[in-house]
Design a protein around this motif. Sequence first.
Motif, mmCIF file in Angstrom:
data_model
loop_
_atom_site.group_PDB
_atom_site.id
_atom_site.type_symbol
_atom_site.label_atom_id
_atom_site.label_comp_id
_atom_site.label_asym_id
_atom_site.label_seq_id
_atom_site.Cartn_x
_atom_site.Cartn_y
_atom_site.Cartn_z
ATOM 1 N N ASN A 64 -7.866 -5.351 -5.502
ATOM 2 C CA ASN A 64 -8.615 -4.117 -5.326
ATOM 3 C C ASN A 64 -8.059 -3.099 -6.313
ATOM 4 O OD1 ASN A 64 -10.130 -1.962 -4.278
ATOM 5 N ND2 ASN A 64 -8.583 -1.519 -2.716
ATOM 6 N N ASN A 65 -8.666 -3.052 -7.503
ATOM 7 C CA ASN A 65 -8.175 -2.329 -8.679
ATOM 8 C C ASN A 65 -7.016 -3.115 -9.313
ATOM 9 O OD1 ASN A 65 -9.803 0.234 -8.782
ATOM 10 N ND2 ASN A 65 -8.974 0.405 -6.706
ATOM 11 N N LEU A 90 0.824 -1.201 0.000
ATOM 12 C CA LEU A 90 0.000 0.000 0.000
ATOM 13 C C LEU A 90 0.861 1.256 0.000
ATOM 14 C CD1 LEU A 90 -2.786 1.342 0.149
ATOM 15 C CD2 LEU A 90 -2.596 1.265 2.638
ATOM 16 N N ARG A 109 -3.619 3.319 -10.049
ATOM 17 C CA ARG A 109 -4.926 3.860 -9.718
ATOM 18 C C ARG A 109 -5.536 3.048 -8.579
ATOM 19 N NH1 ARG A 109 -8.153 6.469 -13.448
ATOM 20 N NH2 ARG A 109 -9.714 6.421 -11.788
ATOM 21 N N LEU A 110 -5.967 3.750 -7.539
ATOM 22 C CA LEU A 110 -6.576 3.099 -6.380
ATOM 23 C C LEU A 110 -8.035 3.496 -6.221
ATOM 24 C CD1 LEU A 110 -3.680 3.593 -3.787
ATOM 25 C CD2 LEU A 110 -4.026 1.689 -5.363
ATOM 26 N N ASP A 111 -8.608 4.116 -7.244
ATOM 27 C CA ASP A 111 -9.975 4.630 -7.120
ATOM 28 C C ASP A 111 -10.823 4.370 -8.367
ATOM 29 O OD1 ASP A 111 -8.679 6.341 -8.843
ATOM 30 O OD2 ASP A 111 -9.212 8.187 -7.775
ATOM 31 N N ASP A 162 2.101 1.865 -3.479
ATOM 32 C CA ASP A 162 1.054 2.332 -4.383
ATOM 33 C C ASP A 162 0.651 3.776 -4.089
ATOM 34 O OD1 ASP A 162 0.993 -0.085 -5.704
ATOM 35 O OD2 ASP A 162 -0.639 -0.907 -4.505
ATOM 36 N N ARG A 164 -0.014 -0.724 -8.519
ATOM 37 C CA ARG A 164 -1.283 -0.168 -8.981
ATOM 38 C C ARG A 164 -1.162 1.354 -9.009
ATOM 39 N NH1 ARG A 164 -5.101 -1.813 -4.481
ATOM 40 N NH2 ARG A 164 -3.223 -1.296 -3.311
ATOM 41 N N CYS A 168 -5.270 -4.294 -0.749
ATOM 42 C CA CYS A 168 -4.485 -4.674 -1.937
ATOM 43 C C CYS A 168 -5.098 -5.871 -2.649
ATOM 44 C CB CYS A 168 -3.040 -4.968 -1.544
ATOM 45 S SG CYS A 168 -2.184 -3.548 -0.806
ATOM 46 N N ILE A 228 -9.603 6.467 -1.387
ATOM 47 C CA ILE A 228 -9.284 5.294 -2.198
ATOM 48 C C ILE A 228 -10.342 4.220 -1.974
ATOM 49 C CG2 ILE A 228 -6.807 5.790 -2.086
ATOM 50 C CD1 ILE A 228 -6.564 3.437 -0.102
#
Length: 313
Positions: free
Chosen positions: A197-198, A95, A212-214, A98, A210, A132, A120
């Motif tokens: 998660n994404n 995390l 993008r987290l959203d 990211d 990642r 994650c 996020i």
Amino acid sequence: MRVALVVNGSSGSLLGRTGMAEELAAKLTAAGLEVASVLDGDASDVADRLTRAAALPVDAIVTAGGDGTIATAAQLLTGTDKALAPLPFGTMNLLAKDLGLPLDVDAAIQQMAAGEIREIDVGEVNGRVFLCNSMLGLPARLAERREKNREHMGALGWWRLFAAGLKGLYRYPPMRIGLDLGRGPAAFRAKAIVIANNGYDEGFGQVLTRSRLDRGQLVVYATRRLSVWPLVRLSVRMALGTWRKDADLETYPVTRLAVTSRRRKLRVMNDGETMLLTPPLRYRSRHKALKVLAPRPPETAATLDAPALEGAT
């Protein structure tokens, strides 16, 4: 910004280090954050201390611990107005990477203090959140073995875990589950399933990252075969950034999914922490449900710095 600092001295790279709570509080204060409370201890009462921290009149909870500490904090803070601020003391620090945090703690504190609160996504399975990924199959079984022997790993312990993983590639039978990706349940056999998660980025050197987290999306990665050669080939392709072309890897982007099984319990690994959950496993993406304190994006930081630079000249 007012923060509470929660330290789990028995997890991550904090194990065996003394005086870290006072040291970290001093560094956070020097960076410009107001440390309203310091809650130090070990893993035995970390959930209670995080609960008490979440009830304080603060803007963010700074966590110093491993993946389990971050996961417990995320479970408490999801859907609230308080932000999670994870310092990189874990094993993988996925995390933190990211979010763009440096893995050097001093540098991470400086960037955190100059950062911003962002929203996020979190993934959720049967009420348990993950930041994650959530894994089923062989990875979860190996993680359980690692957790049982965490305090006695050493070089020999890691070698035994590696050897157990190689044996498992051949001996571990494929899971027989029902997988509903939104089109109704279908029989599915796989040795390993990862629900991210994404989605993960694809590109040279982009391994489990990642950008993008959203996106409000879960991505299911599944492999029906898992033996030495396919695993080596997939690892090489991940390093080269061409892993999505691997014939043994199936990818499904969804917002919800369900996993059914005849078993009474399924072993699941959420962000490195193993647990037994009762099927059906109902997964969903909770869009922008968690606030985090993170470094500003480079373009935002550059814009904010511009007036000061112009004034200096």
